[in-house]
Scaffold this active site. Sequence first.
Site, short mmCIF file in Angstrom:
data_model
loop_
_atom_site.label_atom_id
_atom_site.label_comp_id
_atom_site.label_asym_id
_atom_site.label_seq_id
_atom_site.Cartn_x
_atom_site.Cartn_y
_atom_site.Cartn_z
CE LYS A 13 -2.39 -0.94 3.78
NZ LYS A 13 -1.80 -2.21 4.22
NE ARG A 88 -4.36 -1.40 10.22
CZ ARG A 88 -3.31 -0.74 9.75
NH1 ARG A 88 -3.36 0.55 9.56
NH2 ARG A 88 -2.20 -1.38 9.48
NE ARG A 127 7.30 -2.40 6.05
CZ ARG A 127 5.99 -2.19 6.18
NH1 ARG A 127 5.27 -1.86 5.11
NH2 ARG A 127 5.40 -2.33 7.33
NE ARG A 160 6.14 -0.19 10.25
CZ ARG A 160 4.93 -0.14 9.69
NH1 ARG A 160 4.78 0.49 8.53
NH2 ARG A 160 3.89 -0.71 10.25
NE ARG A 171 2.02 -4.76 11.30
CZ ARG A 171 3.01 -4.44 10.47
NH1 ARG A 171 4.21 -4.95 10.64
NH2 ARG A 171 2.78 -3.61 9.48
#
Length: 214
Positions: A13, A88, A127, A160, A171
């Site tokens: 996203k 969400r 990531r 992160r 998640r």
Amino acid sequence: MNLILLGPPGAGKGTQAARIIEKFDVPHISTGDIFRENIKEGTPLGQKAQEYMNKGELVPDSLVIEIATDRLTKDDCKDGFLLDGFPRTVEQAETLDKFLAEAGKKVDHVLDIDVAPEILMERLTGRRVCKSCGATYHVTNIPPKVEGVCDSCGGQLYQRDDDTAETVGNRIDVYNSQTKPLIEYYEKAGNISHLDGSARLEDLFAEIVKILGE
Ligand code: AMP
């Protein structure tokens, strides 16, 4: 153009958001980014949000709705916006619809990017994000030219706190139980398009442009 990007964490996203805002000239509103800025600045909001984020849980609706609607009242949102990571939950979506309707607006398009769960884990744990400009990389799929350094601004890349294997698993579960029902919600509203997040970045963006129109 009032847009929403929907999809599990790791669907891409953020990467598509960067391209969309450039082409369509709308502000990028990421509730996750707003929380991370508050954490960095040590604000009370940041402290509260961090408790949930580190566990991979959702920040309570009341808190998120307030910061998102507050951001949407800013002047740069008057001709459109791109929401990334909000709503969400169904409650957030309903509140957003009411909030927009009061201003004579609506959600124009929901772009739902989906990717198989096994790909999500690999993408998220690999990531890396630029501390200065927020650009995202991946240790093997989209490596920076110099390890640990952002190609665009020279900033330092970091992982992160919530991109660790354990938190990522949670998640994804949270997405499936609390956010996925939004697909049906927007299906009923008739303004959702489904996109294949495992496609090449350029192909996926071309698909988005086709949907939104030049
Ligand atoms: P993101 O950067 O969108 O992956 O968001 C990172 C984390 O921020 C999420 O795992 C949640 O803990 C929190 N968060 C961001 N947006 C929301 C939202 N709309 N509702 C609840 N929690 C959120």
